[in-house]
Design a protein around this motif. Structure first.
Motif, PDB file in Angstrom:
ATOM      1  N   TYR A  76      -8.356   1.818  -2.530  1.00 54.29           N
ATOM      2  CA  TYR A  76      -8.003   1.131  -1.003  1.00 54.29           C
ATOM      3  C   TYR A  76      -7.734   2.099  -0.059  1.00 54.29           C
ATOM      4  N   GLN A 108      -7.935   0.910   3.902  1.00 52.51           N
ATOM      5  CA  GLN A 108      -7.626  -0.210   4.198  1.00 52.51           C
ATOM      6  C   GLN A 108      -6.115  -1.155   4.371  1.00 52.51           C
ATOM      7  N   GLY A 113     -13.243  -4.301   4.992  1.00 55.69           N
ATOM      8  CA  GLY A 113     -11.411  -3.142   4.813  1.00 55.69           C
ATOM      9  C   GLY A 113      -9.875  -3.670   4.980  1.00 55.69           C
ATOM     10  N   THR A 131      -7.483  -6.412   1.248  1.00 54.40           N
ATOM     11  CA  THR A 131      -8.363  -6.860   0.106  1.00 54.40           C
ATOM     12  C   THR A 131      -6.541  -7.227   0.128  1.00 54.40           C
ATOM     13  N   LYS A 170      -3.538   0.691   6.936  1.00 59.00           N
ATOM     14  CA  LYS A 170      -4.963   1.872   6.968  1.00 59.00           C
ATOM     15  C   LYS A 170      -4.233   2.800   6.803  1.00 59.00           C
ATOM     16  N   LEU A 191      -7.272  -4.037  10.883  1.00 63.34           N
ATOM     17  CA  LEU A 191      -8.085  -4.029  11.005  1.00 63.34           C
ATOM     18  C   LEU A 191      -8.675  -4.040  12.122  1.00 63.34           C
TER      19      LEU A 191
END
Length: 168
Positions: A28, A31, A62, A64, A140, A167
């Motif tokens: 991940y 993300q 991108g 979860t 991220k 994001l």
């Protein structure tokens, strides 16, 4: 917001997947991840529906949700890995990944939560997890960027804005 670094990113921690093997959190990296301690027999369990909607809405961008089952709050997650997976799938259509069941507080606190509990939420709370469905947004860059109380609905304006900020 207070300390954000308990020896690195939460995504560097080893943790098992619900159905066995490694959850491989390093997948991940890069993300945004909304990490939530979950339980199947809690008054807040219907939040699974909102978490799944977030997963469906943002997974292609991108993002979860990562569910972390925990049985430390009044025994509200007593099931086996198979029972938890079946409940989540059959009841809420959960498609987001889930880790093994862990302890989030106390002497047995999983190292993942050691890296999370130092972060302060908007109400000024840091430290121990208060209840099921406490939420941490990992950006991220692999660092915690937000913490939300268990009562904060997954689709609340605050959670959605924090996700979308990561994001953009």
């Amino acid at each position: 917001m207070t300390t954000n670094d308990r020896n690195g990113s939460p995504l560097d921690v080893e943790i098992g997947a619900l159905q066995g093997g490694s959850a491989d959190l390093s997948q991940y990296a890069g993300q945004a991840v909304l990490l939530v301690n979950v339980a199947s027999k809690c008054g807040l369990t219907p939040q699974y529906a909102g978490l799944e909607k977030l997963q469906e809405r943002y997974a292609g961008q991108g993002f979860t949700v990562l569910g972390v089952p925990c049985n430390q709050f009044l025994g509200q997650e007593p099931g086996t890995a198979e029972e938890i997976a079946e409940f989540c799938s059959a009841t809420y259509g959960v498609t987001f990944p889930m880790t093994e069941k862990v302890e989030v507080n106390g002497e047995g606190r999983h190292p993942l939560y050691e890296r999370l509990v130092g972060f302060t939420d908007a109400e000024g709370h840091s430290g121990d997890i208060r209840w099921n469905f406490e939420k941490f947004l990992i950006g991220k860059d692999g660092r915690v960027v937000a913490r939300f109380s268990p009562q904060t609905e997954p689709e609340s304006a605050a959670v959605v804005a924090a996700i979308e900020a990561q994001l953009s």
